[in-house]
Design an enzyme around this catalytic site. Structure first.
Site, PDB file in Angstrom:
ATOM      1  N   PHE A 251      19.973  69.471  52.616  1.00  0.00           N
ATOM      2  CA  PHE A 251      21.184  69.725  51.830  1.00  0.00           C
ATOM      3  C   PHE A 251      21.527  71.214  51.969  1.00  0.00           C
ATOM      4  O   PHE A 251      20.673  72.072  51.765  1.00  0.00           O
ATOM      5  CB  PHE A 251      20.923  69.357  50.364  1.00  0.00           C
ATOM      6  CG  PHE A 251      22.170  69.352  49.531  1.00  0.00           C
ATOM      7  CD1 PHE A 251      23.054  68.299  49.597  1.00  0.00           C
ATOM      8  CD2 PHE A 251      22.465  70.409  48.689  1.00  0.00           C
ATOM      9  CE1 PHE A 251      24.209  68.291  48.825  1.00  0.00           C
ATOM     10  CE2 PHE A 251      23.618  70.418  47.919  1.00  0.00           C
ATOM     11  CZ  PHE A 251      24.497  69.349  47.991  1.00  0.00           C
TER      12      PHE A 251
ATOM     13  N   ASP B 277      12.330  69.155  47.153  1.00  0.00           N
ATOM     14  CA  ASP B 277      13.568  68.960  46.398  1.00  0.00           C
ATOM     15  C   ASP B 277      13.686  67.469  46.084  1.00  0.00           C
ATOM     16  O   ASP B 277      13.762  66.635  46.995  1.00  0.00           O
ATOM     17  CB  ASP B 277      14.753  69.452  47.242  1.00  0.00           C
ATOM     18  CG  ASP B 277      16.066  69.413  46.463  1.00  0.00           C
ATOM     19  OD1 ASP B 277      16.196  68.571  45.548  1.00  0.00           O
ATOM     20  OD2 ASP B 277      16.966  70.201  46.796  1.00  0.00           O
TER      21      ASP B 277
ATOM     22  N   TYR C  81      21.705  65.711  36.954  1.00  0.00           N
ATOM     23  CA  TYR C  81      22.947  64.931  36.817  1.00  0.00           C
ATOM     24  C   TYR C  81      23.054  63.740  37.761  1.00  0.00           C
ATOM     25  O   TYR C  81      24.059  63.057  37.780  1.00  0.00           O
ATOM     26  CB  TYR C  81      24.180  65.831  36.983  1.00  0.00           C
ATOM     27  CG  TYR C  81      24.190  66.683  38.237  1.00  0.00           C
ATOM     28  CD1 TYR C  81      24.557  66.152  39.459  1.00  0.00           C
ATOM     29  CD2 TYR C  81      23.839  68.026  38.184  1.00  0.00           C
ATOM     30  CE1 TYR C  81      24.568  66.926  40.604  1.00  0.00           C
ATOM     31  CE2 TYR C  81      23.843  68.817  39.316  1.00  0.00           C
ATOM     32  CZ  TYR C  81      24.210  68.261  40.530  1.00  0.00           C
ATOM     33  OH  TYR C  81      24.205  69.031  41.655  1.00  0.00           O
ATOM     34  N   LYS C  82      22.014  63.491  38.565  1.00  0.00           N
ATOM     35  CA  LYS C  82      22.066  62.352  39.486  1.00  0.00           C
ATOM     36  C   LYS C  82      21.407  61.146  38.815  1.00  0.00           C
ATOM     37  O   LYS C  82      21.958  60.605  37.864  1.00  0.00           O
ATOM     38  CB  LYS C  82      21.441  62.755  40.819  1.00  0.00           C
ATOM     39  CG  LYS C  82      22.330  63.776  41.547  1.00  0.00           C
ATOM     40  CD  LYS C  82      21.722  64.360  42.792  1.00  0.00           C
ATOM     41  CE  LYS C  82      22.707  65.353  43.415  1.00  0.00           C
ATOM     42  NZ  LYS C  82      22.077  66.220  44.412  1.00  0.00           N
TER      43      LYS C  82
ATOM     44  N   ARG D 102      28.702  56.712  52.181  1.00  0.00           N
ATOM     45  CA  ARG D 102      27.452  56.719  51.434  1.00  0.00           C
ATOM     46  C   ARG D 102      27.591  55.852  50.184  1.00  0.00           C
ATOM     47  O   ARG D 102      28.548  55.987  49.423  1.00  0.00           O
ATOM     48  CB  ARG D 102      27.173  58.165  51.047  1.00  0.00           C
ATOM     49  CG  ARG D 102      25.786  58.441  50.574  1.00  0.00           C
ATOM     50  CD  ARG D 102      25.566  59.940  50.515  1.00  0.00           C
ATOM     51  NE  ARG D 102      26.296  60.536  49.414  1.00  0.00           N
ATOM     52  CZ  ARG D 102      25.867  61.581  48.711  1.00  0.00           C
ATOM     53  NH1 ARG D 102      24.724  62.158  49.013  1.00  0.00           N
ATOM     54  NH2 ARG D 102      26.573  62.072  47.731  1.00  0.00           N
TER      55      ARG D 102
HETATM   56  C1  LIG Z   1      22.626  67.475  44.660  1.00  0.00           C
HETATM   57  C2  LIG Z   1      21.650  68.353  45.356  1.00  0.00           C
HETATM   58  C3  LIG Z   1      21.498  69.682  44.988  1.00  0.00           C
HETATM   59  C4  LIG Z   1      22.401  70.265  43.956  1.00  0.00           C
HETATM   60  O1  LIG Z   1      22.215  71.608  43.712  1.00  0.00           O
HETATM   61  P1  LIG Z   1      23.024  72.283  42.514  1.00  0.00           P
HETATM   62  O2  LIG Z   1      22.424  73.600  42.383  1.00  0.00           O
HETATM   63  O3  LIG Z   1      22.883  71.397  41.333  1.00  0.00           O
HETATM   64  O4  LIG Z   1      24.462  72.323  42.918  1.00  0.00           O
HETATM   65  C5  LIG Z   1      20.495  70.418  45.605  1.00  0.00           C
HETATM   66  N1  LIG Z   1      19.713  69.878  46.566  1.00  0.00           N
HETATM   67  C6  LIG Z   1      19.875  68.593  46.965  1.00  0.00           C
HETATM   68  C7  LIG Z   1      18.996  68.021  48.010  1.00  0.00           C
HETATM   69  C8  LIG Z   1      20.855  67.810  46.383  1.00  0.00           C
HETATM   70  O5  LIG Z   1      21.038  66.549  46.791  1.00  0.00           O
END
Ligand SMILES: *Cc1c(COP(=O)(O)O)cnc(C)c1O
Length: 415
Positions: free
Chosen positions: A128, A200, A225-226, A374
């Site tokens: 990501f 992560d 938030y996921k 997705r």
């Molecule tokens: C959604 C996501 C993030 C989100 O990071 P934020 O700091 O909350 O914007 C980080 N890493 C991964 C792998 C994600 O899928």
């Protein structure tokens, strides 16, 4: 599943015996929407709005600043962290809620680099982007000559982890393809070469049972938030193995991480344990919303969550294969459910427009550039029949070429 069982009726029968079915009623879900994007923003628990209203009106409104003590605001980051520790298989005092995933990644990678003389940070080019961007920023900020070594495959990953590597930063479930890495095996492989691993868990926490302690994980970060349904911009969490906590310092040494914050001393003295990973005043209202999502998840057997997630994913793949094969969707996720998280992705050259047309028909998935469609399956509120109906809508979009309209070709800011 034999194909004679692939009917809408059969899907409804599966829902009727689904042990997780009762949880759906604990969420606010708009009628006529099939929400397959809970991996990006989880749905709203019904208990969230009343809880927020209580925090705002009673705790903030009436009790004002006394709420830091009276309503446990001061303890909230560690209290909710403790609850999350049970969801990710960590010990009580190894998890903290704080900041965003991006910021937590910065904090834990910096802490890890302090423990190791090596200059190499290994990650995946397809990670990501925020993870890679934060690593770039950290390297620039430290100015100690660290380098990113980015790999393009699992085989390359194994060989890239050699004696020069200080830290390996990996996302457990890929946001683009849903591919899941072997956490315990990779952690052991890296540690055997003297490196530490930061995981992560953005697409894993709340979607499957995790065993951070028994996998011997050093550090991890994750998203509120996921799959934890904490609401937009919910604070994130971080995990630091107990054995490392008092040996590391993190760079964002704000007063909430001080051993005696209310002594207001002029210099920093890190609090013992996980608290030293706190920085400044947390967003109490958002934390309260996150706690509702986490409490809900604590009542759910995660083995059932995983089982249903696999079942929904397999059903979706099978149905797309049967109903939509002529339109050339290419599976971008691993075919073997043991190798993937809770999402199924396809590639298609018209991916963006197809997703827009689907959303117009009430099926919410998302698009990831350049060509990925997705679909996430949050087992607490997605039903088998939703999967059936979603594929019928996809078929309609393709059959009627609904995607081929100018209105679906314009790109919004957030995809
Ligand atoms: C959604 C996501 C993030 C989100 O990071 P934020 O700091 O909350 O914007 C980080 N890493 C991964 C792998 C994600 O899928």
């Amino acid at each position: 599943m034999p194909s004679h069982l692939l009917t809408q009726h059969a899907c409804k029968e599966l829902d009727a015996v689904d042990p997780l079915a009762p949880f759906r009623s604990q969420f606010e879900l708009p009628e006529h929407i099939i929400y397959l994007d809970g991996n990006s923003l989880g749905a709203l628990p019904k208990a969230t709005a009343p809880r927020i209203s209580q925090v705002v009106q009673q705790e903030w409104g009436r009790d004002l600043i006394s709420s830091w003590n009276k309503h446990g605001w001061w303890q909230a980051q560690q209290r909710v962290g403790r609850k999350i520790s049970r969801i990710i298989g960590a010990a009580d005092d190894e998890v903290l809620v704080a900041d965003s995933t991006s910021i937590n990644l910065f904090k834990v990678v910096a802490a890890a680099l302090d423990l190791h003389p090596g200059k190499i940070i290994v990650s995946e080019r397809a990670n990501f982007p925020t993870d890679l961007y934060m690593l770039e920023g950290l390297i620039r900020h430290l100015g100690r000559g660290h380098q990113l070594r980015l790999v393009d495959s699992s085989e390359e990953l194994r060989t890239a982890i050699d004696g020069d590597v200080a830290v390996v930063v990996l996302t457990h479930v890929s946001y683009r393809t849903g591919r899941m890495l072997h956490m315990a095996a990779i952690t052991a492989h890296a540690q055997a070469r003297g490196a530490m691993v930061v995981w992560d868990l953005a697409h894993s926490a709340g979607a499957m049972p995790l065993q951070l302690s028994s996998a011997g994980v050093d550090f991890a970060v994750g998203c509120g938030y996921k799959f934890l349904n904490g609401g937009p911009g919910a604070p994130a969490f971080l995990y630091v193995a107990k054995r490392l906590q008092d040996r590391v310092q993190q760079p964002l040494s704000g007063w909430f991480g001080h051993a005696r914050p209310f002594a207001f001393e002029p210099s920093f003295d890190a609090a013992p344990g996980i608290q030293r990973f706190q920085c400044g005043t947390p967003p109490i209202i958002s934390l309260a919303a996150l706690e509702v999502g986490v409490d809900l998840m604590l009542g759910v057997p995660l083995a059932h969550v995983r089982e249903k997630s696999v079942a929904l994913g397999c059903l979706f793949m099978r149905l797309v294969d049967l109903e939509c094969f002529e339109w050339g969707f290419q599976l971008a996720s691993p075919g073997d459910p043991a190798e993937r998280g809770s999402q199924i992705c396809f590639t298609h050259p018209e991916g963006y427009s197809i997703i827009q047309a689907l959303i117009r028909l009430g099926v919410v998935g998302d698009f990831r550039a350049p060509d990925i469609l997705r679909f996430g399956f949050a087992p607490l509120y997605v039903r088998h029949v939703d999967v059936w109906d979603a594929v019928q809508k996809l078929k309609l979009v393709m059959q009627e070429r609904l995607w081929d309209r100018a209105e679906y070709r314009r790109s919004a800011v957030v995809t």
